[in-house]
Design an enzyme around this catalytic site. Structure first.
Site, short mmCIF file in Angstrom:
data_model
loop_
_atom_site.label_atom_id
_atom_site.label_comp_id
_atom_site.label_asym_id
_atom_site.label_seq_id
_atom_site.Cartn_x
_atom_site.Cartn_y
_atom_site.Cartn_z
N GLU C 217 0.84 -1.17 0.07
CA GLU C 217 -0.07 0.09 0.00
C GLU C 217 0.59 1.19 -0.08
OE1 GLU C 217 -2.23 -0.49 3.76
OE2 GLU C 217 -3.48 -2.01 2.69
N HIS C 260 -5.08 1.40 6.89
CA HIS C 260 -4.38 1.01 8.01
C HIS C 260 -3.60 2.27 8.20
CE1 HIS C 260 -4.53 -2.89 5.36
NE2 HIS C 260 -5.00 -3.20 6.90
#
Ligand code: SF4
Lengths: 78, 220, 303
Positions: C217, C260
């Site tokens: 990510e 996250h």
């Protein structure tokens, strides 16, 4: 925010009459159900209609009640 | 503290230095431990410090999430202006699916995250908020394979959202792609309401593609 | 073979009496893991699915009669550092930290101590790791029968910043007949105990692993470190990377956190576009879709 709410779309519970007033059973049911579907009141077991659809199908209540007196109904199955 | 920056720094004629402005960042997780110093610095702890003013949608979703402790839902619409309502999860799944929608020409109306096995009322509340956004007629309900969040519970939530808004779930939910825990029970519910669903054999990319095609039409 | 876990691997669960920990214990036992004790202060003498509960890690080790290999820490954020310290001080070498929302400073201290004592931390904010057919440590993959569906033993090592995507990717590899050697959910926080680069040498040594798939990510330097490690070590093990969160490169998303805690684009370096370029420059195949992963792996290993 839209406030209309529907209850018991997916799940209903049938509890046979003779067992409903039993205060011991009411307490037990309130205890075993983790999503607050049963409430112990002076008159025995109250089914909290607003919580019915939260039922996680653990069947702990069916096991706690005398055999055959409590039934979880999945309304989406017929 | 994750960042401390002094800028600009000025040198006085007597040779000493003065910080003219400073910028500090602290992660939310640490705030609880530094209440005292933050109060001394005049930081109002009741007011969350965001990069931008939260929208009504974002505020409402936050309130629904706070209403009970089961599971987590999040919704963001800052920077999203499309018409594809996304009821998606979890952390990584949401990122993957948002990309998959956009890279196939879709325009999401929002970003969302479902995780930790939320209650029926939470997924219902999230879906309702998304469906009430301007221009949103349909939602796509998609997640990576779940092992904690339950397929049947999310299915109940999103279908209930449609029903409570007087919409037909079969029409409103463009695609339901959440494989995993309790999927068979979930598929029974989806069948009953005529909702198109996909299991793990359909990739996240293809599920997103179906959503784009059904919501934005062939020209997407 | 697998990395980190093996048939004889023993571990404890810290915070075993919590609701999630009870589930996790059941799942791991059903999957064949060997849990030799649990720790919850004040609960000594109880049992969780037949696993004895102790007040301290020391008691658990004493009861076991020899060193314990690992610990899964599932305690509230404010107590996690102490729990991890306790595990390390009692000779435990592999600690999976499940807990989310631990203050960053605590995480830094945990990782530091682990380094000093030759222990390894996986996480925080992770689901643990799984070696199909061997054991699982943590909630990864869910109940044993679900985990067995997504994870079948094979030749690909998986490392992922997202717990859920570890299972999605592994399931795709399993469906394609490649299977998984070991899958590690490394955690989604800004600071984690074991990065891709930290785990690569273990996969290199594992005879079962022929290729690696990483899920990644935006945010952080972990991909850059992987590239640096690969060049320094002269590693040629095929790696296929999937990068999620490409939409975060849009100017309007700058500084926003998605998914996250560690997933935030702060500068140019940590954007998806930059990271993809970097990975590709090191000979790592970057795919746009999860369902492209199996073919990319097959091409790289010549299967
Ligand atoms: S089955 Fe479980 S969740 Fe449902 S009503 Fe009974 S006790 Fe409650």
């Amino acid at each position: 925010m839209n406030t209309e709410t529907l209850n018991s779309v997916f799940i209903d519970i049938e509890l046979d009459e003779p067992t409903t007033p039993d205060p011991e059973l009411a307490k037990k049911l309130e205890e075993v159900c983790t999503v607050g579907i049963f409430k112990a009141t002076e008159d025995g077991t109250e089914i909290v209609r607003g919580q019915l659809d939260e039922c996680v199908l653990c069947y702990l209540c069916e096991q706690a009640a005398p055999e055959g007196t409590l039934r979880i109904i999945k309304k989406y199955e017929n | 503290m994750t960042l401390a920056e002094i800028n600009p720094l000025a040198k006085l004629s007597d040779g000493s230095f003065v910080a003219l402005d400073a910028h500090m960042e602290m992660e939310d997780e640490a705030v609880g431990r530094h209440k005292k110093v933050l109060t001394e610095l005049g930081v109002d702890l009741s007011e969350p410090r965001e990069m931008y003013e939260p929208s009504d949608f974002e505020r409402n979703v936050k309130a629904i999430d706070a209403a009970d402790h089961r599971g987590v839902i999040q919704g963001k619409d800052h920077g999203f202006t499309g018409n594809i309502g996304l009821v998606i999860g979890a952390g990584g799944g949401s990122l993957t699916l948002t990309d998959a929608v956009r890279n196939q020409g879709g325009k999401p109306a929002n970003y969302a995250e479902i995780g930790g096995n939320p209650s029926v009322s939470k997924s219902c509340g999230l879906a309702k908020e998304i469906l009430q956004k301007d221009g949103v007629e349909k939602i796509a309900v998609m997640m990576s394979i779940v092992s904690n969040t339950r397929v049947d519970i999310v299915a109940r939530g999103v279908i209930k959202a449609c029903l409570e808004l007087g919409k037909d779930p079969g029409e409103t939910i463009a695609i339901f792609r959440i494989p995993g825990a309790w999927e068979d029970e979930g598929y029974k519910i989806l069948d009953k309401y005529g909702v198109e669903y996909a299991d793990r054999s359909v990739s996240m990319w293809d599920a997103a593609g179906t959503a784009v095609a059904k919501i934005q039409g062939g020209g997407a | 073979m697998s990395i980190l876990l093996n048939e004889d691997f023993t571990f404890i669960v810290q915070g075993i009496t919590g609701r999630e920990a009870v589930n996790l214990t059941r799942e791991c036992l059903d999957f064949g893991s060997s849990i030799v004790g649990g720790v919850t202060p004040g609960r000594k003498g109880r049992e969780v699915h037949g696993v004895p509960v102790f007040d301290t890690v020391e008691q658990a080790v004493e009861h076991h009669g020899k060193p314990i290999d690992g610990a899964v820490a599932t305690v509230p954020p404010a107590f996690t550092k102490d729990a991890v310290f306790e595990a390390i001080e009692n000779g435990i070498k592999l600690i999976v930290v499940v807990t989310e929302r631990i203050p960053r400073r605590d995480v830094a201290e945990m990782v530091e101590l682990a380094d000093e004592r030759g222990a390894r931390i996986i996480g925080p904010n992770c689901l643990g790791l799984i070696a199909p057919g061997v054991a699982k440590m943590g909630g990864i993959g869910g109940p044993a029968k679900d985990a067995a569906k997504a994870y079948v033993a094979g030749s690909v090592g998986v490392m992922s910043r997202s717990g859920g995507m570890t299972t999605e990717i592994s399931s795709t590899l399993t469906a394609a007949g490649l299977g998984v050697s070991t899958a590690v959910s490394i955690g989604g926080d800004a600071i984690i105990g074991s990065t891709y680069a930290d785990l690569m040498p273990l996969f290199e040594e594992d005879p079962q692993t022929e290729a690696i798939v990483i899920y990644t990510e935006p945010g952080g330097r972990m991909e850059a470190e992987l590239v640096e490690w690969r060049e320094e070590a002269g590693s040629t093990m095929p790696i296929v990377a999937f990068m999620a969160g490409r939409f975060m490169d849009d100017e309007s998303m700058k500084g926003m956190t998605f998914g996250h805690a560690g997933t935030i684009v702060e500068g140019k370096e940590d954007s998806a576009t930059e990271k993809i370029k970097r990975l590709e420059s090191a000979g790592i195949t970057v795919v746009e879709r999860i369902d492209e992963i199996p073919d990319a792996v097959k091409e790289r290993i010549g299967a």
